[in-house]
Motif scaffolding. Sequence first.
Motif, short mmCIF file in Angstrom:
data_model
loop_
_atom_site.label_atom_id
_atom_site.label_comp_id
_atom_site.label_asym_id
_atom_site.label_seq_id
_atom_site.Cartn_x
_atom_site.Cartn_y
_atom_site.Cartn_z
N ALA A 41 99.68 44.65 21.19
CA ALA A 41 99.57 43.35 20.52
C ALA A 41 100.92 42.95 19.97
O ALA A 41 101.39 41.82 20.17
N PHE A 73 87.97 51.07 12.40
CA PHE A 73 87.68 49.67 12.07
C PHE A 73 86.20 49.49 11.75
O PHE A 73 85.54 48.60 12.25
N LEU A 106 83.77 49.35 14.72
CA LEU A 106 83.91 48.32 15.75
C LEU A 106 84.65 48.84 16.97
O LEU A 106 84.58 48.26 18.05
N PHE A 107 85.39 49.91 16.79
CA PHE A 107 86.34 50.35 17.81
C PHE A 107 86.12 51.82 18.06
O PHE A 107 85.93 52.59 17.12
N PHE A 132 98.72 39.95 27.44
CA PHE A 132 97.57 39.53 26.62
C PHE A 132 96.26 39.94 27.30
O PHE A 132 95.35 40.47 26.66
N LEU A 156 95.75 43.58 26.98
CA LEU A 156 95.30 43.89 25.62
C LEU A 156 93.79 43.64 25.50
O LEU A 156 93.04 44.47 24.96
N LEU A 188 90.76 46.32 24.57
CA LEU A 188 89.77 46.10 23.50
C LEU A 188 88.35 46.18 24.07
O LEU A 188 87.44 46.70 23.44
N ILE A 196 80.06 42.22 18.96
CA ILE A 196 81.07 41.19 18.66
C ILE A 196 82.43 41.63 19.19
O ILE A 196 83.17 40.83 19.77
N ALA A 197 82.75 42.92 19.01
CA ALA A 197 84.03 43.42 19.50
C ALA A 197 84.08 43.28 21.02
O ALA A 197 85.12 42.92 21.59
N VAL A 212 84.81 39.61 21.78
CA VAL A 212 86.19 39.21 21.48
C VAL A 212 87.14 39.75 22.55
O VAL A 212 87.99 39.03 23.07
N GLU A 214 86.67 37.80 25.85
CA GLU A 214 87.23 36.45 25.84
C GLU A 214 88.75 36.49 25.86
O GLU A 214 89.39 35.67 26.51
N LEU A 215 89.32 37.47 25.14
CA LEU A 215 90.77 37.61 25.15
C LEU A 215 91.26 37.81 26.57
O LEU A 215 92.24 37.19 27.01
#
Lengths: 209, 486
Positions: B19, B66, B69-70, B114, B117, B121, B129-130, B133, B136-137
């Motif tokens: 990132a 996190f 989440l991770f 990007f 990355l 994720l 949710i993670a 995200v 979509e990234l």
Amino acid sequence: MIIQTIMFYVLAVVTVGAGVMVIASRNPVHSVLFLILAFFNSAGLFVMMGAEFLAMILIIVYVGAVAVLFLFVVMMLNINFAELRAGFLQYLPIGGVIGIILLAELVLVFASGAIDIEVPTTVASPTPPADEITNTQALGDVLYTHYAYLFQGAGFILLIAMVGAIVLTHRRRADVRRQRITDQVARDPKATVQVTDIEPGAEGTWKSD
Amino acid sequence: MQPFVEPDYLPALPELFLAGASVTLLMAGVFIGDRSTRLMTWLACVAMAAAFVMVLVLPDERTTTFFGLFVTDRFAAFMKCLVLVGAAVTLIVGLGYVKREGMNRFEFPVLIVFATLGMLLMISANDLIALYVGLELQSLSLYIVAAFRRDSLRSTEAGLKYFVLGAISSGLLLYGCSMVYGFTGVTGFEGIAEALATTVPGNVAAETGVLIGLVFIAAALAFKVSAVPFHMWTPDVYEGAPTPVTAFFAAAPKVAAMALLLRVFLGPFHELAGQWDQIIIFVSIASMGLGAFAAIGQKNIKRLMAYSSIGHVGYALVGLSAGTPEGIRGVLVYMLIYMVMTLGGFACILAMRQRGQMVEEISDLSGLSKTNPSLALALAIFMFSMAGIPPLAGFFGKLYVFLAAVDEGLYGLAIFGVLASVVGAYYYIRIVKVMYFDQPAEGFDRPVGVELSAVLAGTGIITLFFFAYPAPILAGAEAAAAALMP
């Protein structure tokens, strides 16, 4: 209590009225302005429910961004709204039938009690009591701590959207006069600024350029 | 309220580094301008290599951070290594194309970083949710790079098509996630698994609701790996997008989406294996069948590769339908071999230039063995391997998934897979026939370029000699599968 009731009815009536005017108004600019009125009154309704964060978001996002965008579109694109509306009466019967079907379905769902299902209630993050903490603060407490990872991820997504918009649309044109900051800063004042001592009352030796 | 405890940042070190690197590259690119594209590309590769090293160095055992989440484990590490290698290699093979074909803008490598990355994720997502995200990234960057040649009608069409269909699949995914969240009350993967094991069974409404959610999530993930019946975007997007971007699409995002699919189905929804199994078996059979038959009539080699990739996803999913650690190991090995073959195949396609113009028709390959024997040999190796001819790598990929399916008694699936790969062999071998037995056409431009030659040699050697020393890959895949299926 009575004031609250009156407030509610005022806000609700204005919201519904403005909503009707959005589709009834002949001038599209008026439509957008009525839309903004409807947003403001809905925000008032949210405040009355104690959801002040939603109220703020509604004003900032919907009025500040979406409605202004609509205004831009309405003013900049030459859309003939009278033509768009021409088929209104022609499509009214079928639209009405679809509306009645939807209404009947909704009534059936609520009347039959099918919506009352027992769902396991394991709650991920319990909502803090509303009288101790405002919901803006409650949201901030989790958003910037436990969900900071997702917050940053969402930030990256927005950054990519911005980069993408620039990559796909920005063109370097040769005929544009650009501001060159380095040239401006590097300019020598002696070469451009002239200090002239003018005698009061004397006919000037003023050089206009 | 309780005091806030900082999460442990170390397990997410590769992601945090990437990132930071992406933003640094972006700023550097803005200040230096488009002449820095080549430098930026190499720096992006260096950043990915550094992230690769970090993934390898970090401890292997399962760690969540996190606030759940991770997650990192051996499975995540294996998949992340694949994705990073795939992304870096596509950047390198694309160097020449980017320079020649008017894509020479520094945003290209930055967007690839990007997207990478986002894939990391996705692979490490431990929460709905993670997951969203990360997805979509990745997807948003991919839409942009698909339309990167904005003056080419085909490229913009590919970008727009991919964007619209991708948005629909994201909608399906969100709808599915909301159903699951609504009926379990949690978004974390462990929480969902626990709810599905304890509170949900017996409650008919919740069972049905979660099942509907699962079907929507499965549809969205099938879209991302381009499995039938959610494959429609693939041929058009692969054909229209610039070739290095197509190579990237076929390699890295597919691996990441497959990782996500495995983690979602084997993690939170493990309890519902009896339900999603049917979906996976259907999708697998349909993908293998379509990949075999629809590719026969193709004249454009990028379209052919698109159908071929649809077929390969079908074969990989055979391993998931088996649902055993051996099956998962098969999927992981398959994805690795698929990625190597695909990168090699696209390196060949990127070498197809006549008088400075890219050509993409299969007929342009006529008599390549006379005009450029080494390129012809490399492409022949990849085509034989994709067809599954022993002793090339592709054969072993198929072998492991089919063996796992047979062990689980899925004879029908295995037999269908073998038949589909026989049909598929026709169009792979037709390319070899065109190269070796047809009248030589005008040859391709020479030299091919140092980067392309190096990648061709590397992928060719791995494909050719996989059988000689498969132990490290198999051991890695086995450990990764064990991390996913305790």
